[in-house]
Structure formats: C-alpha cells, structure tokens
Design an enzyme around this catalytic site. Structure first.
Site, short mmCIF file in Angstrom:
data_model
loop_
_atom_site.label_atom_id
_atom_site.label_comp_id
_atom_site.label_asym_id
_atom_site.label_seq_id
_atom_site.Cartn_x
_atom_site.Cartn_y
_atom_site.Cartn_z
N ARG A 20 0.83 -1.20 0.00
CA ARG A 20 0.00 0.00 0.00
C ARG A 20 0.87 1.25 0.00
O ARG A 20 1.90 1.29 0.66
CB ARG A 20 -0.91 0.00 1.22
N SER A 108 -8.29 0.08 0.40
CA SER A 108 -9.01 -0.25 1.62
C SER A 108 -9.74 0.99 2.17
O SER A 108 -10.49 1.63 1.44
CB SER A 108 -8.05 -0.84 2.65
N HIS A 109 -9.50 1.32 3.44
CA HIS A 109 -10.19 2.44 4.08
C HIS A 109 -9.35 3.71 4.08
O HIS A 109 -9.74 4.71 4.67
CB HIS A 109 -10.51 2.07 5.53
N LYS A 118 -4.12 -6.52 -2.06
CA LYS A 118 -4.29 -7.61 -1.11
C LYS A 118 -4.22 -8.92 -1.89
O LYS A 118 -4.81 -9.03 -2.97
CB LYS A 118 -5.63 -7.49 -0.37
N ASP A 244 -16.48 -0.06 4.82
CA ASP A 244 -15.30 0.72 4.48
C ASP A 244 -15.12 0.74 2.96
O ASP A 244 -15.96 0.23 2.21
CB ASP A 244 -14.06 0.19 5.21
N ASP A 246 -13.38 -0.80 0.73
CA ASP A 246 -13.35 -2.01 -0.10
C ASP A 246 -14.25 -3.11 0.44
O ASP A 246 -14.19 -4.25 -0.02
CB ASP A 246 -11.92 -2.52 -0.28
N ASP A 248 -14.62 -4.87 3.28
CA ASP A 248 -14.30 -6.01 4.14
C ASP A 248 -14.41 -5.66 5.62
O ASP A 248 -14.22 -6.52 6.48
CB ASP A 248 -12.91 -6.60 3.82
N ARG A 249 -14.76 -4.41 5.94
CA ARG A 249 -14.94 -4.01 7.35
C ARG A 249 -16.33 -3.43 7.54
O ARG A 249 -16.83 -2.67 6.71
CB ARG A 249 -13.89 -2.98 7.76
N HIS A 331 -13.24 -6.01 10.90
CA HIS A 331 -13.06 -7.24 10.12
C HIS A 331 -13.68 -8.39 10.91
O HIS A 331 -13.27 -8.66 12.04
CB HIS A 331 -11.57 -7.55 9.91
#
Length: 471
Positions: A20, A108-109, A118, A244, A246, A248-249, A331
C-alpha cells in the site's frame, strides 16, 4: 525463468499484510507491473497458473489493475478478471472459480490518494515474509517468463446470490435497515442484495465514487457514522450498517443510534456459533475488550487473543480451526457456513439472520452486554521509520518496571484498573492506543500511563486521546 533488470519498491509500501502507498508518490503503475511479475512468478513456482484479479472504485485503480495484469501475464499465468467491486467479491471469485491465487487492487479504508494490493496464494493470505519475498524477487529481476491469457467473468450476480442464501430462515417480521456504502466499492453489490432481501432498505451513498465526496469510508471512526445515525432515526429503522472503502470491514448502529464496535459484534456472532459448536475457538485481536474474551469463556468457547491484521487473523483461524474471528477494526471472519475470510456484506446478512432467529432487537442485544469503560481505538501520528522503535522502547521500560505485559502485538499492559495497549499500526504512520477500565477514575489513570510512556519516547501532547481521534 529469466533474469532482467531488477525493480525496487519504495520501502514504505511493502507492509505486513498488504502492499500500500500514496499514488504518484510512493506507488506508481510501474510498481503494480513489477508486483504482477513477482506475484505471477511466485504463483508459478508454487504450482499455480490461474490468478483472479479485481479492483475497487478508486480513481487510480483501473490504471493500477491494467499494469498489474500485464505483469502477471508476462509470467505465463492466466488471469480471471472481474469487474469493479469489493475485496470480498475477489475472495469469493478465488473460491468459486477455484483459481490458484487472487490479487485485489484496493486502498481499503485509506484516503482517496492511496492504493494498494491484497493477495491470496494457494488458499492462504500473502503477508509478512511472503510480501518481502515478492520484493526480493523484483529486486533480483528473477521473474518467470511466459504469455498468459485474460478471461473476463461476471461474478457479481453469483456473489449476491450467495449472500442472499445466508438468510435461510423464515423472516416473520422483516426489518427496516439503512445501508451506508460510503461511496466505496460495495455500492453495486448492496443495491442488488437489498433488492432481494425481505424488509425495507434505505441506501446511502451507494454510487461508487473514488473521491469519497460524502464522508471518509471508514466506519470505525464514529464521525463517519453521522449520516447513518440520522437516517436510522429518520426512517425509524431497526438498525444501520456501514462499510469501508473495499467492503471487508463493517460498522453497525442499533435502532437507538448506539454504535456496536467490532468486539461487540463478535459477541453476538460468537453466541450464535457456540450454540452449534460448543467449545469452539473464537479469535479476537489484541485491541478487543476483555469483556469479549470473558463472555466467550462464559459461553463455553475457547477465547484466543491474537495479533491485529486480516492476514494474521485468517492464518491463525486455520491453525486453530476456529469457526469465527474478529477485530476491533470491523473485520469479521466466518469459516462456519462461509469461506474463512472477512466480508462485511456477508456479516450484515448474517447479523440479520441472527436477529430474526433470536427474536431480539439489536438494541436489546447491546443492552445485555457486559459494561466496561474504554477509549476508542485511537491513532496517534508517528512516522513509519519511528513507530516500531518507539514500541520497543516502551517494552523495555515496562520490563524494567516489572509490569504485567502481553507482547502478542505491541504491548498490552494489565493493571488493577484494567488494561492499556500501545502498538504500531501496520497500515498507517501511527501508534494505536486503547485503554479499558471498570470505571471512569480507572480509565483516567490508565490514560495517564499511556501518555507518560509516549512522552518518555519523545511524543508531546496535552491529550493524545483527544488529538488521536476515535476508532
């Protein structure tokens, strides 16, 4: 195999459990291409050939994905390319299409100027030393060479069908739910999903927009839940859910506007799982409340505290054969009835199912939980090249003082008042702090101990917990 000119990544982008960086500064299309070559090489050498590739809704993601795929193809791997969507949809593709590996282009966030990757290979997360190995392959120019092919598939409808299937019960009283997509990558999926779920559904910011014009897509910061709280109140909804960037949260509020953090959600999921699997291992990260670990034990489960990080948790789940795990950051990982990865949309549907079957509102579930006084997960700015050394300095002082310390991830210190935590973030230039006590006076004392340690290591602030913000 052939040796070509080596490629060196910026030292800050090869992180513990993903790659990242800041687009145009530490991360460029050339990095994506080199990562594709290194990742494809690793897949080939581990006996694989087919790689699923997905991307989120960030402005830079199409360019990054194209460069990544070009690199993968050059190693002789074949690519299964899916349309824009959340990271869990890429994970689903790996399992549903039975690909050998998968890689998701996502920031992501993080803020809109970030992006990253990822990765999964041979059914396991690529993290830690495996990510550093990719950097070494690139640095050596030690790439496999071939000519792979690309196949485009439409996985979204299959993915949504699987999510809908989780609500496999009679919904006698359909609920009213607000869904805040935060302009992140989940918007298209949530739109299709809610069209097929019973109940009344109100969607916020479901248009995918990588500039995130309404609020930052991180539901673990309470300030980002203001719109969700207002909509739940306006529609008299039973509960609300947020995702979030993407997908996943997860973040959740009950019908009264109260936030349920990751460890509180895990209590609900754990109670459900342990009713079917008595004695099962339930894993939570080091930031989770002690009330969670105590509640899992009370319910007859095996409570396990582990390191923060989605890749680290997923690996520990396999080791412990745990049916479920979770993190404070939202998560939630399901191996029972699902595939073992973190999927916020699936978690939302599963929560709907639990609420229906229990006949209890989310507010009732929350009100019944053990009470503790704690700070949010607080991030305190600290340079990447300083944060890990700072934690080691704190660890050394605590050892000299004879403190009761868990060193699973950073330092989690137990005292008569409760506990406090300091750890280095693996995703941001920050130190993460959290405290939990039985009462307000105890919390003040714990926060003072944290502040004392940070000041001794050269940070200076009147109130770290105020300046560092919330979750």
């Amino acid at each position: 195999m052939t040796l070509s000119a080596g490629y060196t990544f910026d030292s800050s982008v090869l992180r513990e459990y993903d790659v990242r960086g800041i687009v145009g500064e530490t991360l460029h299309a050339a990095d994506a291409n080199a990562l594709g070559k290194a990742f494809g090489t690793k897949v080939r050498r581990s006996g694989g050939k087919k790689v699923a590739v997905g991307r989120d809704g960030r402005i830079s993601s199409p360019e990054m994905a194209a460069a990544l795929i070009e690199g993968i193809l050059s190693t002789g791997c074949d690519v299964v390319r899916i349309a824009r969507g959340p990271t869990p949809m890429l994970y689903f593709t790996v399992y549903d299409e039975k690909t050998d590996a998968g890689i998701m282009v996502t920031g992501s966030h993080n803020p809109s100027n970030y992006n990253g990757f990822k990765m999964l290979n041979a059914g396991k997360s690529v993290f830690g030393e495996a990510i550093q190995e990719l950097g070494q392959i690139a640095a050596n120019g030690d790439f496999e060479v071939g000519a792979g092919s690309v196949t485009d598939i439409d996985i979204e409808d299959r993915y949504v069908t699987r999510l809908v299937a989780e609500l496999d019960c009679d919904v006698a009283k359909p609920m009213t739910i607000v869904w805040d997509c935060g302009n992140g990558a989940s918007g298209d999926v949530v739109r299709k999903l809610t069209a097929q779920l019973p109940g009344t559904h109100h969607l916020l910011f479901d248009e995918v927009d990588g500039t995130f014009p309404n609020h930052h897509p991180d539901p673990t910061v309470e300030a980002n839940l203001v719109d969700l709280k207002a909509a739940v109140a306006k529609h008299n909804a039973d509960w609300g859910v947020a995702f979030d960037g993407d997908g996943d949260r997860i973040g959740v509020i009950d019908g009264k506007g109260n936030v349920l953090w990751g460890d509180q959600l895990l209590q609900i999921y754990a109670a459900d799982v342990l009713a079917r699997q008595p004695g099962a291992a339930i894993i939570a990260d080091v930031k989770a409340s002690q009330t969670l670990f105590d509640e899992v034990s009370r319910l007859g489960g095996k409570a396990i505290m582990w390191k923060t990080g989605h890749s680290l948790i997923k690996t520990k789940m396999i080791e412990e054969k745990a049916p479920i795990a979770g993190e404070m950051s939202g998560h939630i990982f399901f191996a029972e009835r699902y595939y073992g990865y973190d999927d916020a949309t699936y978690a939302a549907v599963r929560l709907y199912r639990i609420l229906v079957q229990s006949g209890k509102s989310l507010a009732v579930w929350r009100a019944a939980m053990p009470v503790a006084v704690n700070t949010p997960e607080t991030r305190i700015d600290c340079p990447d090249d300083r944060k890990f050394d700072l934690i080691e300095e704190v660890r050394g002082r605590l050892a000299e003082a004879g403190a009761e310390v868990s060193g699973i991830d950073g330092v989690r210190v137990s005292t008569d008042d409760g506990w406090w935590l300091l750890r280095a973030s693996n995703t941001q230039p920050a130190i993460v702090a959290r405290c939990e006590a039985a009462d307000d006076a105890g919390l003040v004392r714990l926060k003072a101990q944290v502040t004392d340690q940070l000041v001794k290591s050269g940070l200076s602030s009147d109130d770290f917990f105020a300046l560092g913000g919330g979750h």
